[in-house]
Write an enzyme that holds these catalytic residues in place. Sequence first.
Site, PDB file in Angstrom:
ATOM      1  CG  ASP A  10      -0.195  -0.110   2.526  1.00 18.98           C
ATOM      2  OD1 ASP A  10       0.701  -0.981   2.601  1.00 18.98           O
ATOM      3  OD2 ASP A  10      -0.480   0.662   3.454  1.00 18.98           O
ATOM      4  CG  ASP A  53       2.775  -4.475   3.037  1.00 20.93           C
ATOM      5  OD1 ASP A  53       3.499  -4.866   3.976  1.00 20.93           O
ATOM      6  OD2 ASP A  53       2.116  -3.425   3.065  1.00 20.93           O
ATOM      7  CG  MET A  55       1.389  -4.732   8.696  1.00 18.31           C
ATOM      8  SD  MET A  55       0.279  -5.103  10.032  1.00 18.31           S
ATOM      9  CE  MET A  55       0.565  -3.654  11.050  1.00 18.31           C
ATOM     10  CG  ASP A 330     -18.847 -54.264 -37.768  1.00 15.28           C
ATOM     11  OD1 ASP A 330     -18.112 -54.321 -36.769  1.00 15.28           O
ATOM     12  OD2 ASP A 330     -18.780 -55.064 -38.730  1.00 15.28           O
ATOM     13  CG  ASP A 347      -3.506 -50.993 -41.148  1.00 21.01           C
ATOM     14  OD1 ASP A 347      -4.433 -51.591 -40.550  1.00 21.01           O
ATOM     15  OD2 ASP A 347      -2.304 -51.110 -40.826  1.00 21.01           O
ATOM     16  CD  GLU A 373     -14.129 -55.536 -38.297  1.00 15.38           C
ATOM     17  OE1 GLU A 373     -13.080 -55.471 -37.622  1.00 15.38           O
ATOM     18  OE2 GLU A 373     -14.666 -56.612 -38.608  1.00 15.38           O
TER      19      GLU A 373
HETATM   20 MG   LIG Z   1       1.759  -1.861   4.354  1.00 13.01          MG
END
Ligand SMILES: [Mg+2]
Length: 455
Positions: A10, A53, A55, A330, A347, A373
């Site tokens: 901040d 940070d 805080m 099929d 194939d 197949e």
């Molecule tokens: Mg701070």
Amino acid sequence: MSARILVVDDNPANRKLLEARLTAEYFEVVSASGGFEALEICEQGRCDIVLLDVMMPGMDGFEVCRRLKAGTRTAHLPVVMVTALDQPADRVRGLDAGADDFITKPIDEVHLIARVRSLARLKMVIDELRQRAAAAVALGMPERFDGDKLQGADRGRLLLVEDRASSAYRLQEALAPRFEVVVEANAQEAMFRAAEEAFDVVIVSLGLRDFDALRLAGHIRALERTRHLPILMIADLDDRPRVLRGLELGVNDWLSRPVDRNELLARVRTQLRLKRYAEHLRQQVEQSIELALVDPLTGLNNRRFLENQLNGLIETAKRERQPLALLVFDIDHFKKVNDTYGHDAGDDVLKAFADRLRAIVRRGDLLCRMGGEEFLILMPNVSGAVATKVAERARKAIEEVPFLVQNGAESIVVTTSIGVAERRDGVDPAEIYHRADKALYQAKSDGRNRVAVAA
Ligand SMILES: [Mg+2]
């Protein structure tokens, strides 16, 4: 190695200071002045590491960290908490919120850069695993991780390498209620045990008397079997240079003496959590390879893929009150193709058959080769009547144009039988497949090269 670091603070002066230091080390820096902005940047994947940070007005760092670690898109981001409070209780609170490390103001620059470098390395490994795991999920692998990254972080087997008996005793006492601790005073022996036994984290005292602890750490990192084993170092306060050297070598984290019990537990848990997460990702990648969801001959998805998808698609159809149709194909007398023209020709027919079906399916349809197949098309949001028309079109597309085999030397007329079924409510999801298969059998016994619809 470069990485994109998100600095969340901040105070504008603090942001500028960190930005300057990190930029000087060639890191890319993004900054945010508050929690919500930071969460948004992380959500959008615009950073690799978060320096947070503690805080801050509005949402404090602990809460930002908790939210990051709870988000599926941000849980893997390493978070380093930055605070002015050098209290062990705050460190533990940060680590419990899921922070991966903790540094205190005023910031020790050398330490900061070493930590960021080491986290950047870790992030790269995790990123690669995430990418491969995501590819596996896109292929239809179920995402089985329940999102609880902490799961299993409270159990584990630890190897404690410490040759001072009193220190070993104190450390073991702190860890023993939660973890199984194996103490090894001999570093040489520890090298073997780390490689041969199953440990989740190795804790090494940097002050071993007869052995260089850094050499042990380097050895663990270098071995294939222990490459990913987390290493936590315990150092004396005046041992800072060697701590930094250790982090360079791939040591994951460190604590200084006197060791705070809660901080020790929290840091071990953090290492376990990261280890479990990385293991989960690796497992997912391995599973996807093992399952091989694609049929190598035709490039279509295979039976396993369909089995992974079928229930989900049927559940969706049920929920959306939509129809869903299944076509089972099929190839008629396929055995004759193989017997007459050889298996290479067989194939070729299978590949071309797959291509003709590809030309027919719409986006969102699921086309698979089930084996041999037999092929299948799952059509979400399509009624049985429409699916029957599609099946008839497919049947014609197969029959009308002969298939070329043996590099075009031969052409064969191929036909296909097709069974069609539409999903029904209140039955087992696999039931649709059985009915389509039964219809296919009907088409076959009615003389082949035809479409039959399940009753
Ligand atoms: Mg701070």
